[in-house]
Motif scaffolding. Structure first.
Motif, PDB file in Angstrom:
ATOM      1  N   GLY A  37      53.818 -30.941 -23.743  1.00  0.00           N
ATOM      2  CA  GLY A  37      54.610 -30.667 -22.550  1.00  0.00           C
ATOM      3  C   GLY A  37      53.732 -30.287 -21.368  1.00  0.00           C
TER       4      GLY A  37
ATOM      5  N   ALA B   1      51.767 -33.413 -20.264  1.00  0.00           N
ATOM      6  CA  ALA B   1      52.616 -34.318 -19.491  1.00  0.00           C
ATOM      7  C   ALA B   1      52.862 -33.772 -18.089  1.00  0.00           C
ATOM      8  CB  ALA B   1      53.945 -34.539 -20.219  1.00  0.00           C
ATOM      9  N   GLU B   2      53.073 -32.464 -17.983  1.00  0.00           N
ATOM     10  CA  GLU B   2      53.302 -31.865 -16.664  1.00  0.00           C
ATOM     11  C   GLU B   2      52.066 -31.982 -15.779  1.00  0.00           C
ATOM     12  OE1 GLU B   2      54.866 -27.639 -14.833  1.00  0.00           O
ATOM     13  OE2 GLU B   2      55.496 -28.246 -16.844  1.00  0.00           O
TER      14      GLU B   2
ATOM     15  N   THR C  43      51.685 -35.583 -14.694  1.00  0.00           N
ATOM     16  CA  THR C  43      52.699 -35.892 -13.686  1.00  0.00           C
ATOM     17  C   THR C  43      52.287 -35.350 -12.320  1.00  0.00           C
ATOM     18  OG1 THR C  43      54.431 -35.843 -15.370  1.00  0.00           O
ATOM     19  CG2 THR C  43      55.143 -35.644 -13.092  1.00  0.00           C
TER      20      THR C  43
ATOM     21  N   PHE D  87      57.970 -42.969 -18.609  1.00  0.00           N
ATOM     22  CA  PHE D  87      58.370 -41.825 -19.418  1.00  0.00           C
ATOM     23  C   PHE D  87      58.014 -40.505 -18.745  1.00  0.00           C
ATOM     24  CE2 PHE D  87      57.969 -45.323 -22.431  1.00  0.00           C
ATOM     25  CZ  PHE D  87      59.242 -45.292 -22.974  1.00  0.00           C
ATOM     26  N   LEU D  88      56.872 -40.458 -18.084  1.00  0.00           N
ATOM     27  CA  LEU D  88      56.517 -39.230 -17.369  1.00  0.00           C
ATOM     28  C   LEU D  88      57.461 -38.965 -16.206  1.00  0.00           C
ATOM     29  CD1 LEU D  88      52.617 -39.372 -17.280  1.00  0.00           C
ATOM     30  CD2 LEU D  88      54.046 -37.771 -18.552  1.00  0.00           C
TER      31      LEU D  88
ATOM     32  N   GLN E 213      60.580 -40.028 -15.964  1.00  0.00           N
ATOM     33  CA  GLN E 213      61.882 -39.651 -16.517  1.00  0.00           C
ATOM     34  C   GLN E 213      61.872 -38.206 -16.981  1.00  0.00           C
ATOM     35  OE1 GLN E 213      64.735 -41.623 -16.495  1.00  0.00           O
ATOM     36  NE2 GLN E 213      65.593 -39.600 -16.897  1.00  0.00           N
ATOM     37  N   ARG E 214      60.780 -37.773 -17.594  1.00  0.00           N
ATOM     38  CA  ARG E 214      60.655 -36.383 -18.047  1.00  0.00           C
ATOM     39  C   ARG E 214      60.749 -35.430 -16.861  1.00  0.00           C
ATOM     40  NH1 ARG E 214      57.196 -32.325 -18.330  1.00  0.00           N
ATOM     41  NH2 ARG E 214      57.148 -31.021 -20.177  1.00  0.00           N
ATOM     42  N   ALA E 215      60.027 -35.759 -15.785  1.00  0.00           N
ATOM     43  CA  ALA E 215      60.050 -34.907 -14.591  1.00  0.00           C
ATOM     44  C   ALA E 215      61.449 -34.879 -13.975  1.00  0.00           C
ATOM     45  CB  ALA E 215      59.027 -35.401 -13.574  1.00  0.00           C
TER      46      ALA E 215
ATOM     47  N   ASN F  80      64.323 -35.368 -15.540  1.00  0.00           N
ATOM     48  CA  ASN F  80      65.198 -34.596 -16.421  1.00  0.00           C
ATOM     49  C   ASN F  80      65.024 -33.104 -16.186  1.00  0.00           C
ATOM     50  OD1 ASN F  80      66.138 -36.956 -17.559  1.00  0.00           O
ATOM     51  ND2 ASN F  80      64.915 -36.783 -19.410  1.00  0.00           N
ATOM     52  N   LYS F  81      63.776 -32.668 -16.062  1.00  0.00           N
ATOM     53  CA  LYS F  81      63.504 -31.251 -15.836  1.00  0.00           C
ATOM     54  C   LYS F  81      64.066 -30.818 -14.477  1.00  0.00           C
ATOM     55  CE  LYS F  81      59.804 -27.867 -15.507  1.00  0.00           C
ATOM     56  NZ  LYS F  81      58.373 -27.643 -15.490  1.00  0.00           N
TER      57      LYS F  81
END
Length: 156
Positions: free
Chosen positions: A15, A18-19, A22, A71-72, A74-76, A78-79
């Motif tokens: 996590g 990835a952050e 990003t 994917f990165l 989308q993760r950002a 979502n958060k």
């Protein structure tokens, strides 16, 4: 059985990684670097006689990077979306007179969202009829206010 703290540490490591990726990938330096790579590839074209391998290098590289970045991103998103919903939930919960029905509205089904939308359309129509867009927070309040105003006009 795997240790739950170990899996939590792995998840938090990925996590955090990835952050950081990003954040870094959105910088000017990375953009300039990407433009530089494309220019370098273009300049190298004549050296490789614009071969299929030369084209394959840029196609493969950009495809892999794009695949991972989706994917990165989308993760950002979502958060960010979750944080925005939490902030809105806090405002709803803290505002006197606000309907707590909308807390966690992001979890509602499409049918529930349509019903709530119809409710607010009705409320907006009632508020427009009273020429006051900020006085009521429910259809019932709007109807009561409307009836009180009509009664007051009749008594005048």
């Amino acid at each position: 059985m795997p240790d739950s703290t170990q899996s939590t540490n792995k998840a938090s490591f990925f996590g955090r990684l990835a952050e950081q990726i990003t954040k870094y990938s959105g910088t000017t330096a990375v953009f300039v670097g990407a433009v530089g790579i494309v220019l370098l590839w273009a300049v190298a074209g004549p050296l490789f006689k614009y071969s299929e391998t030369w084209q394959l290098v840029i196609n493969t590289g950009t495809t892999i990077i794009t695949f991972l970045m989706v994917f990165l991103i989308q993760r950002a998103q979502n958060k960010d979306s979750l944080v925005l919903h939490l902030k809105l939930n806090e405002l709803i919960a803290a505002t006197k007179g606000a309907s707590n029905r909308l807390i966690n509205a992001q979890d509602f089904s499409e049918e529930e969202i349509r019903l709530i939308h119809q409710f607010y359309c009705l409320l907006a129509d009632k508020a427009k009829a009273d020429n006051d867009l900020g006085e009521t927070h429910s259809v019932e309040e709007a109807e009561d206010n409307h009836h009180e105003k009509l009664a007051a006009h009749r008594n005048d």
